[in-house]
Design a protein around this motif. Sequence first.
Motif, short mmCIF file in Angstrom:
data_model
loop_
_atom_site.label_atom_id
_atom_site.label_comp_id
_atom_site.label_asym_id
_atom_site.label_seq_id
_atom_site.Cartn_x
_atom_site.Cartn_y
_atom_site.Cartn_z
N THR A 137 0.79 -1.25 0.00
CA THR A 137 0.00 0.00 0.00
C THR A 137 0.81 1.29 0.00
O THR A 137 0.23 2.37 -0.03
CB THR A 137 -0.95 0.02 1.22
OG1 THR A 137 -0.19 -0.07 2.42
CG2 THR A 137 -1.92 -1.15 1.16
N ILE A 138 2.14 1.21 0.00
CA ILE A 138 2.93 2.44 -0.13
C ILE A 138 2.55 3.21 -1.40
O ILE A 138 2.40 4.43 -1.37
CB ILE A 138 4.45 2.13 -0.09
CG1 ILE A 138 4.90 1.91 1.35
CG2 ILE A 138 5.25 3.30 -0.69
CD1 ILE A 138 6.35 1.51 1.49
N PRO A 139 2.35 2.54 -2.54
CA PRO A 139 1.97 3.30 -3.74
C PRO A 139 0.59 3.94 -3.67
O PRO A 139 0.28 4.83 -4.47
CB PRO A 139 2.00 2.23 -4.85
CG PRO A 139 2.87 1.14 -4.33
CD PRO A 139 2.60 1.12 -2.85
N ILE A 140 -0.25 3.52 -2.74
CA ILE A 140 -1.62 4.04 -2.66
C ILE A 140 -1.71 5.21 -1.67
O ILE A 140 -2.20 6.29 -2.02
CB ILE A 140 -2.60 2.93 -2.25
CG1 ILE A 140 -2.52 1.77 -3.23
CG2 ILE A 140 -4.03 3.47 -2.18
CD1 ILE A 140 -3.35 0.56 -2.83
N THR A 141 -1.27 4.98 -0.45
CA THR A 141 -1.41 6.01 0.60
C THR A 141 -0.09 6.33 1.30
O THR A 141 -0.08 7.14 2.22
CB THR A 141 -2.40 5.53 1.68
OG1 THR A 141 -1.89 4.34 2.30
CG2 THR A 141 -3.77 5.26 1.10
N GLY A 142 0.99 5.69 0.89
CA GLY A 142 2.22 5.81 1.65
C GLY A 142 2.20 4.90 2.86
O GLY A 142 3.15 4.83 3.62
N THR A 143 1.10 4.23 3.05
CA THR A 143 0.82 3.30 4.15
C THR A 143 0.79 4.01 5.50
O THR A 143 1.81 4.40 6.05
CB THR A 143 1.82 2.13 4.22
OG1 THR A 143 1.91 1.51 2.94
CG2 THR A 143 1.35 1.10 5.23
N GLY A 144 -0.43 4.14 6.02
CA GLY A 144 -0.60 4.67 7.37
C GLY A 144 -0.67 3.50 8.34
O GLY A 144 0.29 3.17 9.01
#
Length: 287
Positions: A227-234
Amino acid sequence: MENKEEDVKVGANKFSERQPIGTAAQSDKDYKEPPPAPLFEPGELKSWSFYRAGIAEFVATFLFLYITILTVMGVNNSSSKCSSVGIQGIAWAFGGMIFALVYCTAGISGGHINPAVTFGLFLARKLSLTRALFYIVMQCLGAICGAGVVKGFEGNGRYEMFKGGANFVASGYTKGDGLGAEIVGTFILVYTVFSATDAKRNARDSHVPILAPLPIGFAVFLVHLATIPITGTGINPARSLGAAIIYNRDHAWDDQWIFWVGPFIGAALAAVYHQIIIRAIPFKTRA
């Protein structure tokens, strides 16, 4: 000397080292489900262990933000992807730090380092509301301080250029995409926490509590890869809040709600799934 050897032989026969294995090892271990934590525990406020646990959460979250945001800054500052650790390195930084910090703080505070984890465990009545709120406040303060130290190292120019490591939904994705990624990612993390720290498993398999930080760290690592490409991963509201406060730009604040609502929904779903479906334990209430 002869007497000493005789003592050793007697001791070896008297205290056999043979250990049962498999189902035999489990059958003689009594297990009792621990009672749910009280909703309010005013007595905790008078206990030094309560404040010590909060301090541990503060320091752990501070170190978590310090290492991970610096890693993000380093990757963004590199001239090419080949000259940096890349997305995989960022994921390892987040997962590795969680592994190390959970290992260090589990015996003091439980090693939450994440308001979503605290929320999920609170719903399962693993800790009181008093302690849960205190943990969340200390985690957020630690995250703010950690992100602030990174900005001090990087300076305003580079920190602003690389957007402070803040979380926001990437272009090409909708708010719904970001929310869904945070819900599923946090579900994976919190479900792993429940499974790795299950008291029943701890009673049957002595190695489980020792290995608990490892699957938790791996869960964080794998979710970041996805998910880093989507939200930067929270998947950690304190991490997202700390970076947003220090960076303090509109596009970070516009999406901030996603990094609270998503993780809290994911944590609640994981708590319900593990307690009711996997363990078949009702959510008990206790004053």
